[in-house]
Enzyme design. Sequence first.
Site, mmCIF file in Angstrom:
data_model
loop_
_atom_site.group_PDB
_atom_site.id
_atom_site.type_symbol
_atom_site.label_atom_id
_atom_site.label_comp_id
_atom_site.label_asym_id
_atom_site.label_seq_id
_atom_site.Cartn_x
_atom_site.Cartn_y
_atom_site.Cartn_z
ATOM 1 N N ASP A 1 -5.121 -4.103 -14.796
ATOM 2 C CA ASP A 1 -4.344 -3.239 -14.326
ATOM 3 C C ASP A 1 -4.633 -3.791 -12.723
ATOM 4 O O ASP A 1 -5.121 -3.932 -12.025
ATOM 5 C CB ASP A 1 -5.591 -2.228 -14.174
ATOM 6 C CG ASP A 1 -5.431 -0.635 -12.734
ATOM 7 O OD1 ASP A 1 -5.108 0.713 -13.588
ATOM 8 O OD2 ASP A 1 -6.062 -0.955 -12.010
ATOM 9 N N TYR B 1 -1.604 -4.848 -4.685
ATOM 10 C CA TYR B 1 -2.338 -5.568 -4.488
ATOM 11 C C TYR B 1 -1.769 -7.313 -4.642
ATOM 12 O O TYR B 1 -2.587 -8.196 -4.708
ATOM 13 C CB TYR B 1 -2.975 -5.974 -6.054
ATOM 14 C CG TYR B 1 -3.619 -4.823 -6.635
ATOM 15 C CD1 TYR B 1 -4.475 -3.348 -5.927
ATOM 16 C CD2 TYR B 1 -4.218 -4.387 -7.935
ATOM 17 C CE1 TYR B 1 -4.573 -2.153 -6.060
ATOM 18 C CE2 TYR B 1 -4.950 -3.130 -8.432
ATOM 19 C CZ TYR B 1 -4.999 -2.120 -7.562
ATOM 20 O OH TYR B 1 -6.057 -1.194 -7.620
ATOM 21 N N LYS C 1 1.014 -0.075 -10.159
ATOM 22 C CA LYS C 1 1.123 0.913 -9.410
ATOM 23 C C LYS C 1 2.641 0.750 -8.486
ATOM 24 O O LYS C 1 2.937 0.121 -7.613
ATOM 25 C CB LYS C 1 -0.016 1.675 -8.903
ATOM 26 C CG LYS C 1 -1.141 0.777 -9.794
ATOM 27 C CD LYS C 1 -2.426 1.620 -8.835
ATOM 28 C CE LYS C 1 -3.745 2.007 -9.839
ATOM 29 N NZ LYS C 1 -4.228 -0.021 -10.083
ATOM 30 N N HIS D 1 0.463 5.388 -6.723
ATOM 31 C CA HIS D 1 -0.124 4.585 -6.026
ATOM 32 C C HIS D 1 -1.997 5.774 -5.012
ATOM 33 O O HIS D 1 -2.908 5.492 -4.749
ATOM 34 C CB HIS D 1 -0.366 3.240 -5.537
ATOM 35 C CG HIS D 1 -1.411 2.462 -4.888
ATOM 36 N ND1 HIS D 1 -1.714 0.367 -5.042
ATOM 37 C CD2 HIS D 1 -3.288 2.917 -4.811
ATOM 38 C CE1 HIS D 1 -2.963 1.074 -5.291
ATOM 39 N NE2 HIS D 1 -3.351 1.689 -5.364
#
Length: 282
Positions: free
Chosen positions: A44, A49, A74, A107
């Site tokens: 994930d 990120y 996301k 997200h």
Amino acid sequence: MQNFILNDGTKIPAVGFGVFMIEPGQATYDATLAALEAGYRHIDTAAAYFNEGDVGRAIRDSGIPREEIFVTSKLWLSDYGYEGAQRGFGRSLRKLGLDYIDLYLMHQPYGDYVGAWKYLAEAKSEGKIRSIGVSNMSPKIYRTFRAQTDVIPSVNQVNFNPLFQQKELREALAADHVAIEAWGPLGHGNAELLGNPVIKAIAEHHGKDTGQVMLRFEHQEGIVVLPKSTNPKRIASNKEIFDFCLNSAEMDAIRALDTGVGHNPDAEGLAERLMSAYVIED
Ligand code: A2P
């Protein structure tokens, strides 16, 4: 590894490896590769990120066939709206080095998520995404969202741990059979939670550690868990939750730890803060 079946018929491995806050570059690459070597088949990540490229590299270098790994990413807020989503999803594919994504989520539930959702639904029908979902939707935001679309998400990824068991949200999602995924399933390594005497006693009884008991509890509640670690021993141990079972008294004891307090997507000013936080670039 056990699977859950999503509301669109897709299988999702019940434990995924989360790479939130793992530093981009070597650290994400090493942790993802260690997770795949330990047997995880579900990773994930997210555009926000900033480590999709490292995840993609680890997937390729693992030598594991692509179709055996369930990959989630996301879309960030700076790519919302229909055209933004098209751009952002294309960028995720490029960074990951993949030609499809198993699960792609919005997200955060702010901005033009209706336009973005329209694009994600199209990309799913074209086979570029296997399942689509949302993240950080409170019961209130979910109801507002559903009043604006007939396309039901397969997943809502939210903050979930024994101190924050999302009772109201679970009721709000039940009619649509939307699966909950837990981010921060270990309370982000919160020492108080990891040392909680109720969880500790249960862990000792089963010869497990408290992290495994929390993840097992969440699993038995029907939640997909996404534990994060950069420590190879904990990466491996966090997926060993299928060789024991909590009985109903143990489940009730952990249910009683719920405080109802955790990340609140309805918090005043949060939408504005996140929408101006950063822009994802190529
Ligand atoms: P580390 O990377 O040193 O293992 P969450 O998944 O809830 O966000 O929690 C992640 C945090 O919990 C990380 O700081 C991680 O540190 C720590 N952690 C992960 N697994 C365990 C475990 N089984 N026991 C204790 N701490 C853990």
